[in-house]
Design a protein around this motif. Structure first.
Motif, PDB file in Angstrom:
ATOM      1  N   LEU A  11       0.850  -1.186   0.000  1.00  0.00           N
ATOM      2  CA  LEU A  11       0.000   0.000   0.000  1.00  0.00           C
ATOM      3  C   LEU A  11       0.887   1.239   0.000  1.00  0.00           C
ATOM      4  O   LEU A  11       1.792   1.367   0.834  1.00  0.00           O
ATOM      5  CB  LEU A  11      -0.900  -0.006   1.236  1.00  0.00           C
ATOM      6  CG  LEU A  11      -1.747   1.244   1.481  1.00  0.00           C
ATOM      7  CD1 LEU A  11      -2.755   1.445   0.352  1.00  0.00           C
ATOM      8  CD2 LEU A  11      -2.453   1.140   2.836  1.00  0.00           C
ATOM      9  N   SER A  92      -3.168   0.821  -9.284  1.00  0.00           N
ATOM     10  CA  SER A  92      -3.526  -0.266  -8.372  1.00  0.00           C
ATOM     11  C   SER A  92      -3.918  -1.501  -9.173  1.00  0.00           C
ATOM     12  O   SER A  92      -4.781  -1.432 -10.053  1.00  0.00           O
ATOM     13  CB  SER A  92      -4.682   0.159  -7.467  1.00  0.00           C
ATOM     14  OG  SER A  92      -4.316   1.238  -6.636  1.00  0.00           O
ATOM     15  N   GLN A 111       0.333  -7.649  -5.102  1.00  0.00           N
ATOM     16  CA  GLN A 111      -0.708  -6.614  -5.081  1.00  0.00           C
ATOM     17  C   GLN A 111      -0.094  -5.240  -4.830  1.00  0.00           C
ATOM     18  O   GLN A 111       0.667  -5.053  -3.866  1.00  0.00           O
ATOM     19  CB  GLN A 111      -1.738  -6.921  -3.996  1.00  0.00           C
ATOM     20  CG  GLN A 111      -2.789  -5.845  -3.804  1.00  0.00           C
ATOM     21  CD  GLN A 111      -3.779  -5.809  -4.957  1.00  0.00           C
ATOM     22  OE1 GLN A 111      -4.349  -6.821  -5.335  1.00  0.00           O
ATOM     23  NE2 GLN A 111      -4.001  -4.602  -5.495  1.00  0.00           N
ATOM     24  N   THR A 113      -1.427  -1.365  -4.200  1.00  0.00           N
ATOM     25  CA  THR A 113      -2.586  -0.524  -3.937  1.00  0.00           C
ATOM     26  C   THR A 113      -2.107   0.904  -3.702  1.00  0.00           C
ATOM     27  O   THR A 113      -1.275   1.146  -2.825  1.00  0.00           O
ATOM     28  CB  THR A 113      -3.360  -1.006  -2.716  1.00  0.00           C
ATOM     29  OG1 THR A 113      -3.760  -2.364  -2.903  1.00  0.00           O
ATOM     30  CG2 THR A 113      -4.602  -0.153  -2.484  1.00  0.00           C
TER      31      THR A 113
END
Length: 116
Positions: A11, A92, A111, A113
């Motif tokens: 993130l 993202s 991932q 984000t």
């Protein structure tokens, strides 16, 4: 069977940076054999090509990441990287590496984000 293991996601706030890594099973494929690429897939969208690095280090980028992302290869370590700068929320996605000449045996991806 080639194994791709992506890592480095997380993130990050808009405008931030991340560096992704991809480790390829060298017993199956040597990264120096040909081009390698990064792809990404956002929720509800098709997987899209992000960037390709060629044998001698030249690279191509998708228009949406050109000037912000840098793809690189380490032939000795048999790894691929993607330096992502000035990240935007639309970056993202789950990011994957693969052989652009034969994109099969996809890894689990990592991932990314981008959100405040």
């Amino acid at each position: 069977q080639v194994q791709f293991v992506e890592s480095g996601g997380g993130l990050v706030q808009p405008g931030g940076s991340l560096r992704l890594s991809c480790t390829i099973s060298k017993t199956i494929k040597s990264i120096s054999d040909g081009p390698m690429a990064w792809y990404r897939q956002a929720p509800g969208k098709q997987r899209e090509w992000v960037a390709t690095v060629y044998i001698f280090g030249s690279a191509d980028y998708g228009e949406s990441v050109k000037g912000r992302f840098i793809i690189a290869r380490d032939n000795l370590a048999n790894t691929l990287s993607l330096q992502m700068n000035f990240l935007k929320p639309e970056d993202s996605a789950v990011y994957y590496c693969n052989d652009p000449n034969n994109p099969t045996n996809w890894g689990q991806g990592t991932q990314v984000t981008v959100s405040s």
